[in-house]
Structures are given as C-alpha cells and as structure tokens.
Design a protein around this motif. Structure first.
Motif, mmCIF file in Angstrom:
data_model
loop_
_atom_site.group_PDB
_atom_site.id
_atom_site.type_symbol
_atom_site.label_atom_id
_atom_site.label_comp_id
_atom_site.label_asym_id
_atom_site.label_seq_id
_atom_site.Cartn_x
_atom_site.Cartn_y
_atom_site.Cartn_z
ATOM 1 N N GLY A 1 0.787 -1.227 0.000
ATOM 2 C CA GLY A 1 0.000 0.000 0.000
ATOM 3 C C GLY A 1 0.815 1.270 0.000
ATOM 4 N N VAL A 2 2.042 1.222 -0.561
ATOM 5 C CA VAL A 2 2.867 2.427 -0.654
ATOM 6 C C VAL A 2 3.249 2.626 -2.125
ATOM 7 C CG1 VAL A 2 3.766 2.096 1.678
ATOM 8 C CG2 VAL A 2 5.044 1.176 -0.280
ATOM 9 N N SER A 3 3.961 3.712 -2.390
ATOM 10 C CA SER A 3 4.384 3.992 -3.760
ATOM 11 C C SER A 3 5.689 3.262 -4.067
ATOM 12 C CB SER A 3 4.577 5.489 -3.951
ATOM 13 O OG SER A 3 5.674 5.944 -3.173
ATOM 14 N N LYS A 4 5.959 3.132 -5.361
ATOM 15 C CA LYS A 4 7.210 2.491 -5.781
ATOM 16 C C LYS A 4 8.405 3.327 -5.345
ATOM 17 C CE LYS A 4 9.547 0.493 -9.794
ATOM 18 N NZ LYS A 4 9.510 0.267 -11.258
ATOM 19 N N SER A 5 8.250 4.653 -5.363
ATOM 20 C CA SER A 5 9.349 5.521 -4.923
ATOM 21 C C SER A 5 9.654 5.322 -3.444
ATOM 22 C CB SER A 5 9.023 6.987 -5.204
ATOM 23 O OG SER A 5 7.847 7.392 -4.509
ATOM 24 N N THR A 6 8.603 5.040 -2.649
ATOM 25 C CA THR A 6 8.815 4.745 -1.223
ATOM 26 C C THR A 6 9.648 3.481 -1.063
ATOM 27 O OG1 THR A 6 6.768 5.812 -0.530
ATOM 28 C CG2 THR A 6 7.682 4.174 0.959
ATOM 29 N N VAL A 7 9.371 2.479 -1.866
ATOM 30 C CA VAL A 7 10.139 1.227 -1.826
ATOM 31 C C VAL A 7 11.600 1.515 -2.131
ATOM 32 C CG1 VAL A 7 10.476 -1.041 -2.886
ATOM 33 C CG2 VAL A 7 8.156 -0.195 -2.442
ATOM 34 N N SER A 8 11.865 2.333 -3.154
ATOM 35 C CA SER A 8 13.243 2.662 -3.543
ATOM 36 C C SER A 8 13.967 3.403 -2.422
ATOM 37 C CB SER A 8 13.245 3.509 -4.818
ATOM 38 O OG SER A 8 12.668 2.794 -5.896
ATOM 39 N N ARG A 9 13.291 4.405 -1.826
ATOM 40 C CA ARG A 9 13.913 5.148 -0.723
ATOM 41 C C ARG A 9 14.165 4.232 0.465
ATOM 42 N NH1 ARG A 9 9.857 8.885 -1.784
ATOM 43 N NH2 ARG A 9 8.812 8.274 0.161
ATOM 44 N N PHE A 10 13.231 3.359 0.742
ATOM 45 C CA PHE A 10 13.307 2.465 1.894
ATOM 46 C C PHE A 10 14.549 1.583 1.824
ATOM 47 C CE2 PHE A 10 12.318 -1.691 3.781
ATOM 48 C CZ PHE A 10 11.986 -1.330 5.069
ATOM 49 N N VAL A 11 14.782 0.931 0.702
ATOM 50 C CA VAL A 11 15.925 0.015 0.611
ATOM 51 C C VAL A 11 17.244 0.777 0.693
ATOM 52 C CG1 VAL A 11 14.627 -1.755 -0.633
ATOM 53 C CG2 VAL A 11 15.877 -0.021 -1.931
ATOM 54 N N ARG A 12 17.269 2.012 0.178
ATOM 55 C CA ARG A 12 18.492 2.802 0.309
ATOM 56 C C ARG A 12 18.723 3.217 1.755
ATOM 57 N NH1 ARG A 12 16.630 5.116 -4.591
ATOM 58 N NH2 ARG A 12 15.870 6.972 -3.476
ATOM 59 N N ARG A 13 17.654 3.515 2.457
ATOM 60 C CA ARG A 13 17.783 3.863 3.890
ATOM 61 C C ARG A 13 18.359 2.688 4.680
ATOM 62 N NH1 ARG A 13 14.093 8.025 5.632
ATOM 63 N NH2 ARG A 13 14.706 7.524 7.770
ATOM 64 N N LEU A 14 18.087 1.485 4.214
ATOM 65 C CA LEU A 14 18.592 0.291 4.900
ATOM 66 C C LEU A 14 20.026 -0.056 4.500
ATOM 67 C CD1 LEU A 14 15.556 -2.173 4.902
ATOM 68 C CD2 LEU A 14 16.221 -0.478 6.625
ATOM 69 N N GLY A 15 20.620 0.763 3.633
ATOM 70 C CA GLY A 15 22.015 0.560 3.276
ATOM 71 C C GLY A 15 22.237 -0.244 2.016
ATOM 72 N N PHE A 16 21.168 -0.489 1.239
ATOM 73 C CA PHE A 16 21.314 -1.237 -0.002
ATOM 74 C C PHE A 16 21.414 -0.271 -1.175
ATOM 75 C CE2 PHE A 16 18.920 -4.100 2.846
ATOM 76 C CZ PHE A 16 19.805 -5.177 2.860
ATOM 77 N N GLU A 17 22.164 -0.673 -2.171
ATOM 78 C CA GLU A 17 22.362 0.184 -3.335
ATOM 79 C C GLU A 17 21.074 0.364 -4.125
ATOM 80 O OE1 GLU A 17 25.154 0.378 -7.379
ATOM 81 O OE2 GLU A 17 25.480 -1.171 -5.844
#
Length: 283
Positions: free
Chosen positions: A53-69
């Motif tokens: 239930g979130v946007s694709k951009s949220t998914v992208s930001r989320f994984v980067r916040r977790l330290g993934f490229e």
C-alpha cells in the motif's frame, strides 16, 4: 537519512533498527516486511508497493535507507536470509485460497521431489547403500527437525544392519561417539534448515577421521565436497512450513536400497526380529 549498518547485519535486523526513525510511508512498508519478509524476496518493487500500500518511490527510498544500493541488492539479501532457514520468509501476504491449498501443496511436493532427484546420481545412492550394507556400524545424526528424519532412517536400518546408532541422544556429547567410530563405519548426517552451530565443525572432524559420510541438507546449502556423498533436497513451499516431501522420499530410497544390498543377511535378520517379537508377545 541513511543508516549505518555492519555489513553482516541481517535484512530483518536492519528494518527493526531503522523502523522508529522512518517516515510514515516507509514505516508502513517496514512493518509490512517484518510481517511478510518473503514478499521482498519473491516480488519486484512494483508488486511489493502494491501489496504493502505504498508507492514504488517509497520502496526505492526504503531500501536505500537500509544501506542497499538498490532494490535488487536488497532482494538478494532477503533471498540469502531466507535460504538460511528463517520461517519468517515463508509467510506471504497473498494467501492461497483454502479450496486450492491441497492441490497447491501436492503440486509443490511433486515438484520438490522431482527437482531433488533430477540432481541426484543414482549411482551415488547405490554406492551409499552398498557402504551401509557392508559397514561395521551406521551412525545417523541430526538435530531439531533433522532429528525426526534421522530417527526414521535409524529405525529402518536397525532392522537390516548389524549395528546402528542414532546420535546424539539426550545428555550425550558428540565426542563420545566420535571416539568410538572406525574407518569401516558410515555416518549419515542430516542438517536441514536451520542447522546447529556445531554442524560444520562436526563434519570437518568426520572428514579428518576418514569416516565415509553422507550429508543430507536442503538445497540452500552449498555443495560440501569434503563429504563422500552430499544430497541436497528441495523444500520450497508457499505455506508457513517447509515442504519436506523430498527429504522423506530420499530417506526412503536410502533405506530401501540398503535393505536390497544387504540381501540374504537383511532378510534373515528381519525374520529373526519377527520371530522374537512374536515369542515376546510384542506383535
């Protein structure tokens, strides 16, 4: 803000650490993945966004916040963690409808068994059966869920081989059994997810002792070339529990082939067991 994590930090631990500092949309995604981490391993970014239930951009930001490229690197980390055996990764947000569960489960079982035996050289199974039938003693080992399969193999083999032992029993150490092993013995070691911490050290010790060892694992374990035999079973599933049909089938093949290799000696032993049980009133 990008969090700093140790390179060995697990996918789930990264989410738990970051969750309090995430914005609302990212926290929604993080909470969703703590409940259904297998969805990241299974779906692409767009599908994960839809499910959570979130946007694709949220998914992208989320994984980067977790330290993934990027998303794919996070996905690889989640898949690697799922291969180490956590049942958290078996849960998915989109469940199989109840009326389809049996058919789906049977299909998974058949697929797991088929894929498992496609990778097994039958000559290796026959070689193990011969070694079992001609050994001085067969040692069968396993912890946790693996102990159940080790027990099955032991109870089948004890009827057809002169000596067999299920190890370790309650209160026993492996050293007590390792000290009693001889080069003409055979070890069958079952180590499915999640394996105990002493497994690698035990297998290394068996290699040093020169004891022919058959290792049975799930296919998330890399091939172990130190072992004389290594059989890797596919246990994939869409349910909350691993599907061990291939493990059961492999164990059945091992004990059946060993019984056939033992020939007359096995048939004589089985007959004597039945005679004693009848005289003792146990059957």
């Amino acid at each position: 803000m990008k969090f700093e994590f140790h390179e060995d930090a697990s996918f789930l631990s990264r989410i738990k650490t970051a969750l309090p500092e995430l914005n609302r949309a990212e926290r929604t995604l993080g909470t969703f993945l703590l409940e259904f981490p297998g969805d990241l391993a299974s779906y692409d970014a767009q599908e994960l966004a839809r499910l959570s239930g979130v946007s694709k951009s949220t998914v992208s930001r989320f994984v980067r916040r977790l330290g993934f490229e990027n998303y794919e690197s996070a996905r690889r980390a989640a898949r690697a963690e799922s291969q180490r055996g956590s049942r958290y990764f078996l849960a998915h947000s989109e469940h199989v409808p109840p009326e389809e569960q049996l058919a789906t489960s049977l299909e998974e079982e058949l697929e797991n068994v088929s894929r498992t035996f496609e990778r097994i050289d039958m000559a290796e199974l026959d070689a193990l059966a011969t070694a079992i039938a001609t050994s001085r003693k067969v040692w069968v080992a396993g912890y946790r869920i693996s102990h159940s399969f080790a027990s099955y193999v032991y109870w089948q083999l004890i009827k057809v081989v002169p000596e067999a032992a299920l190890i370790p029993q309650a209160g026993e150490s492996l050293g007590e059994h390792f000290a009693a092993m001889q080069p003409d013995d055979v070890v069958i070691w079952i180590a499915l997810r999640q394996k105990m911490g002493n497994t690698d050290a035990a297998l290394l010790q068996l290699d040093r002792l020169g004891i022919p060892t058959a290792l049975i694992t799930d296919d998330g374990t890399e091939p172990n070339h130190r072992m004389k035999w290594h059989f890797r079973c596919r246990i994939e599933t869409s349910s909350p529990q691993f599907n061990h049909a291939s493990v059961t089938s492999l164990c059945h093949q091992i004990v059946t082939r060993a019984t056939l290799r033992a020939g007359l000696d096995a048939r004589t032993r089985l007959r004597r067991i039945d005679e004693f049980n009848t005289e003792l009133g146990e059957v």
